[in-house]
Design a protein around this motif. Structure first.
Motif, PDB file in Angstrom:
ATOM      1  N   ASP A  55      -5.340   4.256   5.670  1.00 41.11           N
ATOM      2  CA  ASP A  55      -5.897   5.618   5.687  1.00 41.11           C
ATOM      3  C   ASP A  55      -7.095   5.716   4.751  1.00 41.11           C
ATOM      4  O   ASP A  55      -8.157   6.242   5.102  1.00 41.11           O
ATOM      5  CB  ASP A  55      -4.860   6.648   5.213  1.00 41.11           C
ATOM      6  CG  ASP A  55      -3.597   6.633   6.042  1.00 41.11           C
ATOM      7  OD1 ASP A  55      -3.115   5.525   6.319  1.00 41.11           O
ATOM      8  OD2 ASP A  55      -3.098   7.701   6.414  1.00 41.11           O
ATOM      9  N   ARG A  93       0.270  12.470   4.825  1.00 41.22           N
ATOM     10  CA  ARG A  93      -0.775  11.442   4.766  1.00 41.22           C
ATOM     11  C   ARG A  93      -2.122  12.076   4.468  1.00 41.22           C
ATOM     12  O   ARG A  93      -2.927  11.515   3.734  1.00 41.22           O
ATOM     13  CB  ARG A  93      -0.848  10.666   6.087  1.00 41.22           C
ATOM     14  CG  ARG A  93       0.369   9.801   6.352  1.00 41.22           C
ATOM     15  CD  ARG A  93       0.181   8.943   7.582  1.00 41.22           C
ATOM     16  NE  ARG A  93      -0.452   7.676   7.262  1.00 41.22           N
ATOM     17  CZ  ARG A  93       0.209   6.516   7.196  1.00 41.22           C
ATOM     18  NH1 ARG A  93       1.497   6.471   7.418  1.00 41.22           N
ATOM     19  NH2 ARG A  93      -0.421   5.414   6.908  1.00 41.22           N
ATOM     20  N   HIS A  99      -0.444   3.052   2.965  1.00 43.43           N
ATOM     21  CA  HIS A  99      -1.510   4.042   3.096  1.00 43.43           C
ATOM     22  C   HIS A  99      -2.888   3.469   2.852  1.00 43.43           C
ATOM     23  O   HIS A  99      -3.866   4.198   2.866  1.00 43.43           O
ATOM     24  CB  HIS A  99      -1.266   5.188   2.119  1.00 43.43           C
ATOM     25  CG  HIS A  99      -0.020   5.944   2.427  1.00 43.43           C
ATOM     26  ND1 HIS A  99       0.010   6.985   3.320  1.00 43.43           N
ATOM     27  CD2 HIS A  99       1.242   5.773   2.015  1.00 43.43           C
ATOM     28  CE1 HIS A  99       1.241   7.437   3.426  1.00 43.43           C
ATOM     29  NE2 HIS A  99       2.024   6.715   2.635  1.00 43.43           N
ATOM     30  N   VAL A 131       0.805   1.320  10.849  1.00 46.29           N
ATOM     31  CA  VAL A 131       0.325   0.431   9.804  1.00 46.29           C
ATOM     32  C   VAL A 131       1.245   0.534   8.602  1.00 46.29           C
ATOM     33  O   VAL A 131       1.933   1.517   8.415  1.00 46.29           O
ATOM     34  CB  VAL A 131      -1.119   0.776   9.367  1.00 46.29           C
ATOM     35  CG1 VAL A 131      -2.061   0.590  10.512  1.00 46.29           C
ATOM     36  CG2 VAL A 131      -1.208   2.178   8.813  1.00 46.29           C
ATOM     37  N   LEU A 158      -2.294  13.032   0.888  1.00 40.71           N
ATOM     38  CA  LEU A 158      -2.474  11.826   0.083  1.00 40.71           C
ATOM     39  C   LEU A 158      -3.940  11.401   0.039  1.00 40.71           C
ATOM     40  O   LEU A 158      -4.498  11.108  -1.011  1.00 40.71           O
ATOM     41  CB  LEU A 158      -1.616  10.728   0.708  1.00 40.71           C
ATOM     42  CG  LEU A 158      -1.411   9.448  -0.068  1.00 40.71           C
ATOM     43  CD1 LEU A 158      -0.009   8.950   0.196  1.00 40.71           C
ATOM     44  CD2 LEU A 158      -2.420   8.404   0.317  1.00 40.71           C
ATOM     45  N   MET A 159      -4.576  11.398   1.215  1.00 41.18           N
ATOM     46  CA  MET A 159      -5.985  11.011   1.271  1.00 41.18           C
ATOM     47  C   MET A 159      -6.838  11.986   0.475  1.00 41.18           C
ATOM     48  O   MET A 159      -7.761  11.602  -0.230  1.00 41.18           O
ATOM     49  CB  MET A 159      -6.466  10.995   2.725  1.00 41.18           C
ATOM     50  CG  MET A 159      -6.248   9.687   3.430  1.00 41.18           C
ATOM     51  SD  MET A 159      -6.908   9.758   5.098  1.00 41.18           S
ATOM     52  CE  MET A 159      -5.607  10.551   5.980  1.00 41.18           C
ATOM     53  N   GLY A 198       0.794  -1.229   0.000  1.00 43.46           N
ATOM     54  CA  GLY A 198       0.000   0.000   0.000  1.00 43.46           C
ATOM     55  C   GLY A 198       0.820   1.270   0.000  1.00 43.46           C
ATOM     56  O   GLY A 198       0.510   2.215   0.711  1.00 43.46           O
ATOM     57  N   ILE A 239      -7.535  10.798  10.974  1.00 42.96           N
ATOM     58  CA  ILE A 239      -7.265   9.488  10.367  1.00 42.96           C
ATOM     59  C   ILE A 239      -5.769   9.234  10.307  1.00 42.96           C
ATOM     60  O   ILE A 239      -5.272   8.185  10.731  1.00 42.96           O
ATOM     61  CB  ILE A 239      -7.859   9.420   8.942  1.00 42.96           C
ATOM     62  CG1 ILE A 239      -9.382   9.513   8.978  1.00 42.96           C
ATOM     63  CG2 ILE A 239      -7.420   8.129   8.261  1.00 42.96           C
ATOM     64  CD1 ILE A 239     -10.021   9.565   7.615  1.00 42.96           C
ATOM     65  N   ALA A 240      -5.039  10.210   9.762  1.00 43.44           N
ATOM     66  CA  ALA A 240      -3.597  10.028   9.583  1.00 43.44           C
ATOM     67  C   ALA A 240      -2.926   9.768  10.922  1.00 43.44           C
ATOM     68  O   ALA A 240      -2.066   8.893  11.045  1.00 43.44           O
ATOM     69  CB  ALA A 240      -2.999  11.257   8.926  1.00 43.44           C
ATOM     70  N   ARG A 241      -3.357  10.512  11.953  1.00 39.51           N
ATOM     71  CA  ARG A 241      -2.731  10.339  13.260  1.00 39.51           C
ATOM     72  C   ARG A 241      -3.038   8.948  13.827  1.00 39.51           C
ATOM     73  O   ARG A 241      -2.167   8.302  14.397  1.00 39.51           O
ATOM     74  CB  ARG A 241      -3.187  11.437  14.223  1.00 39.51           C
ATOM     75  CG  ARG A 241      -2.044  12.424  14.470  1.00 39.51           C
ATOM     76  CD  ARG A 241      -2.445  13.505  15.439  1.00 39.51           C
ATOM     77  NE  ARG A 241      -2.663  14.754  14.713  1.00 39.51           N
ATOM     78  CZ  ARG A 241      -3.796  15.413  14.646  1.00 39.51           C
ATOM     79  NH1 ARG A 241      -4.868  14.943  15.273  1.00 39.51           N
ATOM     80  NH2 ARG A 241      -3.881  16.525  13.970  1.00 39.51           N
ATOM     81  N   CYS A 259      -3.524   6.226  12.179  1.00 37.07           N
ATOM     82  CA  CYS A 259      -2.713   5.230  11.473  1.00 37.07           C
ATOM     83  C   CYS A 259      -1.263   5.296  11.927  1.00 37.07           C
ATOM     84  O   CYS A 259      -0.606   4.266  12.080  1.00 37.07           O
ATOM     85  CB  CYS A 259      -2.795   5.443   9.967  1.00 37.07           C
ATOM     86  SG  CYS A 259      -4.369   4.923   9.304  1.00 37.07           S
ATOM     87  N   LEU A 260      -0.759   6.494  12.120  1.00 38.34           N
ATOM     88  CA  LEU A 260       0.625   6.615  12.566  1.00 38.34           C
ATOM     89  C   LEU A 260       0.770   6.085  13.987  1.00 38.34           C
ATOM     90  O   LEU A 260       1.754   5.439  14.326  1.00 38.34           O
ATOM     91  CB  LEU A 260       1.071   8.078  12.508  1.00 38.34           C
ATOM     92  CG  LEU A 260       1.392   8.596  11.107  1.00 38.34           C
ATOM     93  CD1 LEU A 260       1.566  10.098  11.113  1.00 38.34           C
ATOM     94  CD2 LEU A 260       2.624   7.912  10.541  1.00 38.34           C
ATOM     95  N   VAL A 282       2.147  13.595   9.256  1.00 42.25           N
ATOM     96  CA  VAL A 282       0.684  13.635   9.208  1.00 42.25           C
ATOM     97  C   VAL A 282       0.199  14.429   8.000  1.00 42.25           C
ATOM     98  O   VAL A 282      -0.715  14.006   7.295  1.00 42.25           O
ATOM     99  CB  VAL A 282       0.133  14.267  10.506  1.00 42.25           C
ATOM    100  CG1 VAL A 282      -1.378  14.313  10.456  1.00 42.25           C
ATOM    101  CG2 VAL A 282       0.583  13.473  11.704  1.00 42.25           C
TER     102      VAL A 282
END
Lengths: 669, 348
Positions: free
Chosen positions: B288, A212, B285, B282, A215-216, A39, B273-275, B277-278, A209
């Motif tokens: 996420d 990410r 991505h 994981v 990216l989302m 991923g 969400i990002a936090r 996952c971090l 963060v």
């Protein structure tokens, strides 16, 4: 077709992007191996690269993607049409190698319809034809069947696909950019294959963060309106394409000053790389990098920039990726292809006559490789004769343990021992009638039909008239997983001097190996007055690992009970699945001081008698792993047991791939 | 369908809310790419998946089309397939609607059965190709259900992974190949005691839930009573639950419409969400992205047009358990909160 996520819109992954661009500029760079997490936009980037690259000219509908600029390479069809060809523009080919691909599908085969209808021997092109001048993406390249990887790399290396089978002798150009991905936890790539990839990149997820989130955000925009998202990035994509085209044009003129050749060689030798591929690839990568930056001469900085991409996977003292340490030098190949066939039976004979004498190598290697830390950790444990749970000692990469070959056909999966298979996977080795696999061997079928053609030809419109009796099917061979039975001595003597930690380390190493090769494993332990089947055969190697960690040590040594419990489990497996090829790994120092039944019999002799009986079933292969330290007083009891079982015999340290040279030498001896 | 054999009504399943929710979310957004249900035997895993048929929405299809193509945007593919198979390309296209299909893939299924097959014998006689579509053709735009997914043969897993990754299934024989679209929601059930899944396959499941038997005696009694009632008189039982089934189906249908018309996610929630996952660690991505999708589906299911914090947290619980980074031979995290606490503890 659905739109691809644009290359320029991918967040981060700069190293991977750079590597891909280098390959796109200079085919001499030799492909990219992407190592790392799932991923992380690996396939997205590879796919998107095909959109960035300029379109190519080719004949309309040409299955070989012929290049108008190279008439010498044209396929028959293009040559027949010659000047009348309609050259059209098309996107460069992008192909993903399917996980279940067969050799036919990859390299091409005899065209079935042509043969039967018109009696013509035509080549039906495979993946390597349709990916010519494009990108071949191989996901999980480390899990691919060896013979397929060989085909791919041969083609990648010589730019040509040669087919010599099924009565075909055919070659066509196949130059493509190879992108492979792998997750090292699932097993390493054979070192020779690793070496053939020009560049390698380790990828991971973004850790910031903001990245990410970005990216989302982009992903969401793309999902909502792919076309609009594409338009949004069209300008940037176009700029990148111009830059690539310019770099390609510039490349032939880029010079590498002579003195920097020496610098490259120095860098390569500093990293202890094997062979000279690294030097060559580094030079090509540096040239491409300079071209990409619009420079006409390679500077030192470009070489330094390219070096990690070229050297990381070739470095011999590289950081081991736990648990399996980095691959050993290329000797590994022998263990893969030749030795298993010849050596085990001979080995066996030798062992029987004379238990292995303490060879000079044996004296050297174990003391070198002895897991020091494990030893230290145990000094306390050895003192108490009570039950103890020892830590799992050092793990390492183990050499291949596999069952002997036979003629049985099996179904299944996995990657340990070669076997004939009754499924449409693996390498086509022979053909035969009435196998019931539905896996037609066209060449053999046609040969079988040939003598009857004059007699059969009636009013059929087909060139060749086939009858059911002509049908021949393929016999294929591939590696399958085995049933591994781990029989572990957990008696008090194993607690001494760090032995149990080292043994657990060895078993853990074998378990990790079993996980990668998709075996079924069972765990049997013996101590005090009996033996127990801790884990019946299962694919859950996880569970075996957990039980191993918790296994207590203490008490006397009922070796006979261990053997008989093992035999019971093996027999159960065989009665459920007569085609199974169990491999029994006995981890012991060979001592025995509790007899099974008759207290009068010498426990040691009883165990050997049992062993001799167990040996009678030729379907089972035995391996004895001797846990006794080589430097201590050596009783040779485990070797004695191995002799009685007809087993392969290893010291713990001999199991390590690094110790391979020793084993090869010894079996020749 | 309904006449053949009544299915156990979905709303009549006692408890197991997370499993039910994860299935519903996948019906609302097929883009979530499936759910893996881990749990002991006899915890209504299979019942729930089969009961899904009860609440699935209807989709437009083409009459007599074995490939389940969409009459809205797959007509070109239909023409191509017809050409390939030597069928009349201009045969009339009759639109009809049908419930989303739940196709069951038995563990012992052969590759031919899954992928489909080319009838070579026919080809030998007449020189023409005839395609026998497999389970993947039947599962296009539907749900592919694999019971005991961890016991599936590796080569069948390979086929599933290929189709899941490319959205296309290729039937191949002797150099004759034929491809058709195969995009499906993969629903797998497994008992972890019998072995784990290959990491690549694990990663393909959007969501993952672990379920246990119900401990509460009253609920256990309810399970038994309902089951007995269903076995005694299936039609009557279904009839009794009809209104609840219909209500749920209606709610799902509404949620699908809300989702199609867009559910907004504020940027601050993306940070959440990002936090998350971090925090738990994981790989990659995909986590996420799945959380984001699941949160939107959750909001839609609740009839809302915007995502709230609780949607994110709930979505994370469903999307992350199987993605938490671990070494081989380590156990899967069941409790996300515990993982987060542990990580936090290690840092401080």
């Amino acid at each position: 077709m659905r739109a691809n996520f644009p290359f320029v819109a991918v967040v981060g992954q700069d190293e991977l992007k750079k590597s891909l661009l280098l390959c796109a500029v200079n085919p001499g760079v030799g492909g990219v191996l992407v190592r790392g997490e799932k991923g992380t936009a690996k396939s997205t980037l590879a796919r998107a690269l095909a959109d960035v690259l300029p379109e190519i000219d080719t004949a309309e509908g040409c299955a070989f993607v012929c290049d108008p600029a190279r008439p010498g390479e044209w396929c028959t069809r293009c040559r027949e049409k010659a000047g009348a060809n309609h050259w059209v523009k098309r996107r460069i080919p992008f192909q993903t190698l399917p996980l279940n691909a067969t050799e036919d599908r990859v390299s091409g085969s005899l065209d079935f319809e042509e043969a039967v209808r018109r009696g013509r021997r035509e080549f039906s092109p495979g993946l390597l034809a349709s990916v010519h001048r494009g990108i071949l993406y191989v996901d999980e390249v480390n899990l691919l069947d060896d013979h397929l990887v060989d085909i791919l790399l041969d083609a990648a290396a010589c730019g040509e696909n040669r087919v010599e089978r099924e009565g075909l002798s055919f070659a066509h150009p196949s130059r493509f950019m190879l992108i492979g991905t792998m997750n090292p936890e699932e097993g390493e790539l054979r070192p020779q294959l690793l070496d053939r990839f020009g560049l390698s990149v380790a990828v991971g997820g973004e850790t910031a963060v903001e990245d990410r989130v970005e990216l989302m955000w982009r992903r969401q925009c793309f999902d909502r309106d792919p076309a609009g998202f594409d338009r949004l990035h069209a300008e940037e994509t176009l700029a990148l394409r111009r830059r690539l085209v310019a770099a390609r044009e510039r490349l032939p003129g880029v010079r590498l000053p002579k003195r920097l050749r020496g610098f490259i060689a120095e860098l390569a030798s500093e990293s202890h790389v094997a062979g000279h591929r690294a030097d060559l690839f580094l030079e090509q990568a540096a040239l491409a990098l300079a071209a990409l930056h619009g420079e006409n001469e390679v500077g030192e900085a470009r070489i330094v920039e390219a070096a990690p991409l070229v050297l990381a996977h070739r470095r011999r003292d590289a950081q081991p990726s736990p648990p399996p340490p980095l691959p050993p030098p290329p000797e590994n190949s022998e263990d893969d292809s030749e030795t298993p066939e010849k050596s085990p039976p001979e080995n066996r004979e030798e062992r029987e006559d004379a238990p292995p004498p303490p060879s000079p190598e044996q004296g050297e290697s174990p003391s070198q490789n002895r897991p020091e830390d494990a030893d230290d950790g145990q000094s306390g444990g050895g003192a108490t004769p009570e039950e103890n749970v020892f830590q799992i000692g050092e793990t390492f990469r183990v050499k291949r343990v596999q069952a002997d070959r036979d003629r049985q056909r099996r179904r299944g999966s996995g990657r340990r021992s070669r076997s004939r298979v009754s499924q449409k996977q693996g390498r086509y080795v022979r053909s035969g009638p009435d196998l019931g696999t539905g896996d037609l061997a066209l060449d053999a079928t046609l040969r079988a039909a040939a003598p009857h053609q004059l007699a059969r030809r009636g009013d059929s419109s087909l060139a060749i008239v086939l009858a059911p009796s002509d049908i021949r099917e393929k016999i294929r061979e591939k590696r399958l997983g085995n049933h591994l039975f781990f029989t572990v001595d957990a008696s008090g003597s194993m607690g001494a001097r760090g032995r149990m930690a080292a043994s657990k380390g060895a078993v853990m190493s074998l378990l990790l190996d079993a996980y990668q090769k998709r075996d079924r494993v069972a765990l049997i332990s013996f101590r005090r007055n009996g033996a127990s089947l801790d884990l019946p055969p299962t694919t859950s190697v996880d569970l075996a690992g957990k039980l191993l960690a918790e296994m207590p040590v203490g008490g006397r040594t009922p070796l006979s009970a261990g053997l008989s419990r093992t035999w019971e489990a093996v027999r159960n497996t065989l009665s459920k699945n007569p085609l199974a090829r169990p491999i029994v790994l006995i981890i012991t120092d060979g001592r025995s001081n509790v007899a099974l039944r008759d207290p009068g019999e010498n426990p040691l002799h009883e165990a050997w008698r049992l062993a001799a009986a167990m040996r009678q079933d030729s379907r089972v292969k035995y391996v004895v792993v001797d846990t006794e330290d080589a430097d201590a007083m050596n009783f040779g009891l485990a070797a004695e047991l191995a002799g009685a079982l007809g087993a392969d015999y290893f010291k713990v340290n001999d199991l390590k791939v690094e110790a391979l040279v020793n084993i090869v030498r010894r079996s020749e001896w | 369908m309904s006449k053949a054999k009544p299915v156990y009504p979905f709303p009549a399943i006692v408890g197991q809310e997370r499993m039910k929710l994860s299935l519903i979310l996948n019906v609302i957004d097929p883009g979530l790419s499936g759910v893996l249900i881990r749990g002991e035997k006899g915890t209504a895993k299979s019942t729930a998946v089969r009961a899904l048929a009860d609440i699935l929405p209807e989709i437009p299809v083409i009459r007599d089309d074995p490939f389940q193509l969409s009459p809205d945007d797959e007509l070109e593919i239909l023409a191509e397939i017809r050409r390939h198979l030597g069928l009349a390309e201009d045969a009339p296209i009759v639109r009809e609607t049908r419930k989303v299909a739940v196709v069951e893939l038995p563990v012992g299924a052969t590759e031919d059965r899954v992928v489909g097959s080319l009838d070579l014998e026919q080809a030998l006689k007449s020189g023409k190709r005839k395609v026998e579509p497999g389970l993947l053709a039947a599962a296009h735009r539907g749900i592919l259900y694999v019971d005991e997914v961890n016991l599936l043969d590796d080569h069948v897993v390979d086929v599933l992974l290929d189709s899941a990754a490319m959205g296309v299934n290729t039937i191949e024989r002797e150099g004759v190949s034929f491809g058709h679209p195969a995009r499906f929601t993969l629903v797998g059930t497994m008992n972890p005691e019998e072995g784990e899944l290959r990491p690549q396959l694990l990663d393909r499941f959007g969501l993952c839930v672990t379920i246990e038997g119900i401990a509460d005696p009253e609920s256990r009694v309810a399970v038994m009573e309902r089951r007995a009632a269903f076995d005694r008189d299936p039609e009557g039982f279904v009839l009794k639950w009809r209104s609840e089934s219909e209500a749920l189906a209606g709610r799902i249908e509404r949620a699908r419409r809300i989702l199609a018309s867009d559910v907004a996610v504020e940027r601050e929630f993306l940070f959440r969400i990002a936090r998350t996952c971090l925090d738990v660690g994981v790989d990659g991505h995909r986590g996420d992205i799945v959380i984001l999708k699941a949160a939107r589906a959750l909001a839609a299911f609740a009839g809302r047009n915007e995502v709230q914090a609780e949607d994110i947290d709930k979505a994370a619980e469903l999307a992350l358990p199987h993605r938490v980074r671990r070494q081989p031979l380590m156990e899967m995290a069941d409790d996300l909160e515990a993982v987060r606490r542990k990580k936090k503890g290690m840092e401080s």
